[in-house]
Design a protein around this motif. Structure first.
Motif, mmCIF file in Angstrom:
data_model
loop_
_atom_site.group_PDB
_atom_site.id
_atom_site.type_symbol
_atom_site.label_atom_id
_atom_site.label_comp_id
_atom_site.label_asym_id
_atom_site.label_seq_id
_atom_site.Cartn_x
_atom_site.Cartn_y
_atom_site.Cartn_z
ATOM 1 N N THR A 190 0.853 -1.199 0.000
ATOM 2 C CA THR A 190 0.000 0.000 0.000
ATOM 3 C C THR A 190 0.882 1.240 0.000
ATOM 4 N N LYS A 191 0.347 2.310 -0.563
ATOM 5 C CA LYS A 191 1.110 3.554 -0.650
ATOM 6 C C LYS A 191 0.125 4.725 -0.656
ATOM 7 N N VAL A 192 0.471 5.781 0.068
ATOM 8 C CA VAL A 192 -0.414 6.953 0.109
ATOM 9 C C VAL A 192 -0.105 7.871 -1.068
ATOM 10 N N ASN A 193 -1.123 8.188 -1.847
ATOM 11 C CA ASN A 193 -0.951 9.144 -2.942
ATOM 12 C C ASN A 193 -1.052 10.559 -2.366
ATOM 13 N N GLY A 194 -0.044 11.370 -2.655
ATOM 14 C CA GLY A 194 -0.060 12.746 -2.129
ATOM 15 C C GLY A 194 0.638 12.840 -0.772
ATOM 16 N N ALA A 195 1.306 11.754 -0.372
ATOM 17 C CA ALA A 195 2.002 11.768 0.930
ATOM 18 C C ALA A 195 3.075 12.849 0.908
ATOM 19 N N GLY A 196 3.246 13.503 2.019
ATOM 20 C CA GLY A 196 4.304 14.513 2.107
ATOM 21 C C GLY A 196 3.829 15.904 1.733
#
Ligand code: PLP
Length: 396
Positions: free
Chosen positions: A289-295
């Motif tokens: 899983t990966k967060v889109n827009g992280a950071g």
């Protein structure tokens, strides 16, 4: 079965206070705000009261508030109402379709005499670089009657929640004598709001994203902005938007905005952000899983997560069967298999975009809600992955 609605960016339920405020204007106080008799005066007073609230919200004059049917109309009005042949529209590839389809329309008017449209792409984290906007502005821009430039950038992205640097963009637009429109539909009520600080000429908001009724919104139109009305007819809204005022809707918008202003200050957003972070941290424990827009800075309630080897639509359905409402991309694209244009603009390929889901929490969300979601998501992901191990979502 427990039901947890995690699709607040699609729409929100009407707040009880909003319902109460609207109620009399459907029944006893049903007057037309343009009528001169008592019933009309009551309706006018209600509309004026809402206008005063909206002016406080936008930080503008009451005469600069125009009521309309919502975000789509506001976005369309900014583009169709300001731009003429030969003008230049600078917008971004992550805008809502209410901006992007309008941009396509004005560009279509003919190659030689149509509006020139420049689409600025975001960085991989979803943020627009203000320097890219500066570079796109042509030197012959003027606020007056020669070639106009309109910059249109959203405050918060509906899919990722990423907050765009509108203040910086506003300064750039001002320096270049360009007009600036903000689609603030998703940011309004979630962040400190001040059109003077944003430096915009036009700003669209919508009631149903902040616990108000559907089909009503408002636009800030800075005094002196040469905006042609989109809807013509009677002389309502200082001739800027014809049509008998939707009095209950306008009253509901006013109440929703009043509640939203209080929320920005009462710690609700901080509480929602903690819940969102807890949800995100829990989901991130699932492999792939990966967060889109992280950071990037984001509104408090939104997280957009990519689940490798998952067909997003299948996961939306699997979660719905467990009582959890989420969405893949934006609601207006539901029913279509097109992957999110926002995520693709951020560099995800089609499969990775299709494997991404948006969780957007209501302001009333609780820890129990989040814990329930965290209980059902891993199971649903496993099931969807087991059913279709060959589906992509592994690349990009
Ligand atoms: N702009 C953004 C960023 C949105 O998220 C939406 C709704 O999803 C709109 C505009 C359209 O607003 P409305 O539903 O009020 O027409």
């Amino acid at each position: 079965m427990r039901r947890v609605y995690c699709d607040a960016n699609a729409t929100t339920p009407l707040a009880a206070e909003v319902m109460e405020a609207m109620r009399p204007y459907w029944t006893e106080q049903f007057g037309n705000a343009s009528s001169i008799h008592l019933a009309g005066q009551q309706a006018r007073k209600a509309v004026d009261g809402a206008r005063e609230t909206l002016a406080r919200f936008f930080h503008c004059r009451e005469a600069e508030v125009v009521f309309n049917s919502g975000g789509t109309e506001g976005d369309n009005t900014a583009i169709f109402g300001l731009l003429r042949q030969g003008d230049h529209l600078i917008t971004t590839s992550i805008e809502h379709s209410a901006v992007l389809r309008a941009a396509e329309r004005v560009a279509e008017r003919g190659v030689e005499r149509g509006v020139e449209v420049t689409l600025v792409a975001p960085r991989a984290n979803g943020l627009i670089d203000p320097e890219e906007i500066r570079r796109a502005i042509k030197p012959e821009t003027r606020l007056g009657d020669s070639r106009r430039t309109l910059v249109s950038v959203m405050l918060a992205n509906n899919e990722t929640g990423v907050l765009e640097p509108v203040e910086e963009i506003g300064k750039i637009a001002e320096k270049a004598a360009a007009y600036f429109h903000i689609d603030a539909v998703q940011g309004a009520g979630k962040v400190n709001f001040d059109v003077r600080r944003f430096g915009c000429h036009l700003c669209s908001i919508s009631a149903h994203k902040m616990h108000g009724p559907k089909g009503v919104g408002a636009m800030y139109v800075r005094r002196g902005t040469p905006l042609e009305p989109l809807v013509v007819g009677g002389s309502h809204e200082r001739r800027q938007r014809a049509g008998t005022e939707n009095v209950p809707g306008i009253v509901g918008l006013g109440k929703a905005v009043e509640l939203a202003m209080a929320r920005v200050e009462d710690g609700t957003n901080e509480r929602v952000a903690l819940l969102r972070d807890r949800l995100e941290a829990g989901i991130k424990r699932i492999a792939g899983t990966k967060v889109n827009g992280a950071g990037a800075p984001r509104v408090a309630n939104t997280t957009n997560i990519r689940f490798e080897q998952v067909e997003g639509e299948a996961l939306v359905i699997a979660l719905d069967l467990k009582g959890v409402a989420v969405s893949g991309g934006s609601a207006c694209h539901s029913g279509s298999t097109e992957p999110s244009h926002v995520l693709m603009a951020m560099g995800l390929d089609k499969n990775a975009a299709r494997a991404s889901l948006r969780f957007s929490l209501l302001r009333t969300a609780t820890e129990e809600d989040v814990d329930y979601v965290l209980r059902v998501v891993p199971e649903a992901v496993d099931r969807v992955r087991a059913l279709a191990p060959e589906v992509a979502g592994t690349r990009g």
